[in-house]
Design a protein around this motif. Structure first.
Motif, short mmCIF file in Angstrom:
data_model
loop_
_atom_site.label_atom_id
_atom_site.label_comp_id
_atom_site.label_asym_id
_atom_site.label_seq_id
_atom_site.Cartn_x
_atom_site.Cartn_y
_atom_site.Cartn_z
N VAL A 43 0.83 -1.21 0.00
CA VAL A 43 0.00 0.00 0.00
C VAL A 43 0.87 1.26 0.00
N ILE A 44 1.88 1.28 0.84
CA ILE A 44 2.78 2.44 0.91
C ILE A 44 3.48 2.65 -0.43
N ASN A 45 3.99 1.57 -1.01
CA ASN A 45 4.69 1.68 -2.29
C ASN A 45 3.73 2.05 -3.43
N TYR A 72 4.46 8.85 -10.39
CA TYR A 72 4.07 8.69 -11.79
C TYR A 72 2.82 9.50 -12.15
N LYS A 73 2.33 10.26 -11.16
CA LYS A 73 1.16 11.12 -11.35
C LYS A 73 -0.07 10.35 -11.85
N TRP A 74 -0.32 9.21 -11.20
CA TRP A 74 -1.52 8.44 -11.53
C TRP A 74 -2.74 9.22 -11.07
N LYS A 75 -3.79 9.21 -11.86
CA LYS A 75 -5.07 9.72 -11.40
C LYS A 75 -5.67 8.66 -10.48
N PHE A 76 -6.10 9.09 -9.30
CA PHE A 76 -6.62 8.13 -8.33
C PHE A 76 -7.81 7.37 -8.92
N THR A 77 -8.65 8.06 -9.65
CA THR A 77 -9.86 7.42 -10.18
C THR A 77 -9.57 6.50 -11.35
N ASP A 78 -8.39 6.58 -11.94
CA ASP A 78 -8.06 5.72 -13.08
C ASP A 78 -7.24 4.50 -12.69
N ILE A 79 -6.17 4.69 -11.93
CA ILE A 79 -5.24 3.60 -11.68
C ILE A 79 -5.08 3.27 -10.20
N THR A 80 -4.84 4.28 -9.37
CA THR A 80 -4.46 4.03 -7.98
C THR A 80 -5.48 3.19 -7.23
N TRP A 81 -6.76 3.47 -7.37
CA TRP A 81 -7.76 2.71 -6.63
C TRP A 81 -7.78 1.25 -7.07
N LYS A 82 -7.51 0.99 -8.35
CA LYS A 82 -7.47 -0.40 -8.83
C LYS A 82 -6.31 -1.15 -8.22
N VAL A 83 -5.16 -0.49 -8.15
CA VAL A 83 -3.97 -1.13 -7.57
C VAL A 83 -4.20 -1.40 -6.09
N LEU A 84 -4.77 -0.45 -5.37
CA LEU A 84 -5.03 -0.64 -3.95
C LEU A 84 -6.10 -1.71 -3.70
N LEU A 85 -7.12 -1.76 -4.52
CA LEU A 85 -8.15 -2.78 -4.38
C LEU A 85 -7.59 -4.18 -4.66
N ALA A 86 -6.67 -4.25 -5.59
CA ALA A 86 -6.11 -5.55 -6.00
C ALA A 86 -5.44 -6.29 -4.85
N CYS A 87 -4.86 -5.56 -3.91
CA CYS A 87 -4.15 -6.25 -2.83
C CYS A 87 -5.10 -6.84 -1.80
N MET A 88 -6.40 -6.61 -1.96
CA MET A 88 -7.38 -7.17 -1.03
C MET A 88 -8.11 -8.37 -1.59
N ILE A 89 -7.85 -8.68 -2.86
CA ILE A 89 -8.55 -9.77 -3.54
C ILE A 89 -7.55 -10.85 -3.91
N PRO A 90 -7.83 -12.11 -3.58
CA PRO A 90 -6.91 -13.16 -4.02
C PRO A 90 -6.71 -13.10 -5.54
N PHE A 91 -5.50 -13.24 -5.97
CA PHE A 91 -5.06 -13.15 -7.36
C PHE A 91 -5.11 -11.72 -7.91
N GLY A 92 -5.54 -10.75 -7.11
CA GLY A 92 -5.67 -9.38 -7.58
C GLY A 92 -4.35 -8.74 -7.95
N THR A 93 -3.32 -8.96 -7.16
CA THR A 93 -2.03 -8.34 -7.47
C THR A 93 -1.43 -8.94 -8.75
#
Length: 101
Positions: A58-60, A68-89
């Motif tokens: 999460v920190i990284n 990398y100036k990700w838009k939170f609504t485009d990329i960041t939320w997907k990456v953060l959500l992925a670490c909570m779902i098996p196989f998400g990362t």
């Protein structure tokens, strides 16, 4: 493999892999052992390991998102959500992170 450690995205990919594997071991092996076999020893080991990788991921992810100036609504939320779902990362690595290197 060593090329992954040269960039922040590469390090995020490695941490994501470790976080994903630790989540799968925790939910696929340790938790069933705890409840089906009444043996919580593996949860006691894997729980803190997974927790460590989760926090580091999460920190990284936030750090890479800022750099990398990700838009939170485009990329960041997907990456953060992925670490909570098996196989998400693994999915996020394949669909998003690998293409950024």
């Amino acid at each position: 493999m060593m090329h992954l450690f040269r960039t922040k995205v590469g390090r995020l990919r490695v941490i994501g892999f470790l976080e994903g594997v630790s989540l799968l071991v925790l939910t696929g092996i340790a938790m069933p052992m705890k409840y089906a076999a009444d043996n919580p020893s593996m949860v006691r080991v894997m729980g803190p390991i997974h927790g460590f990788f989760f926090v580091i991921f999460v920190i990284n992810a936030l750090s890479v998102g800022i750099e990398y100036k990700w838009k939170f609504t485009d990329i960041t939320w997907k990456v953060l959500l992925a670490c909570m779902i098996p196989f998400g990362t693994f999915y996020i690595d394949h669909r998003i992170l690998r293409k950024m290197e």
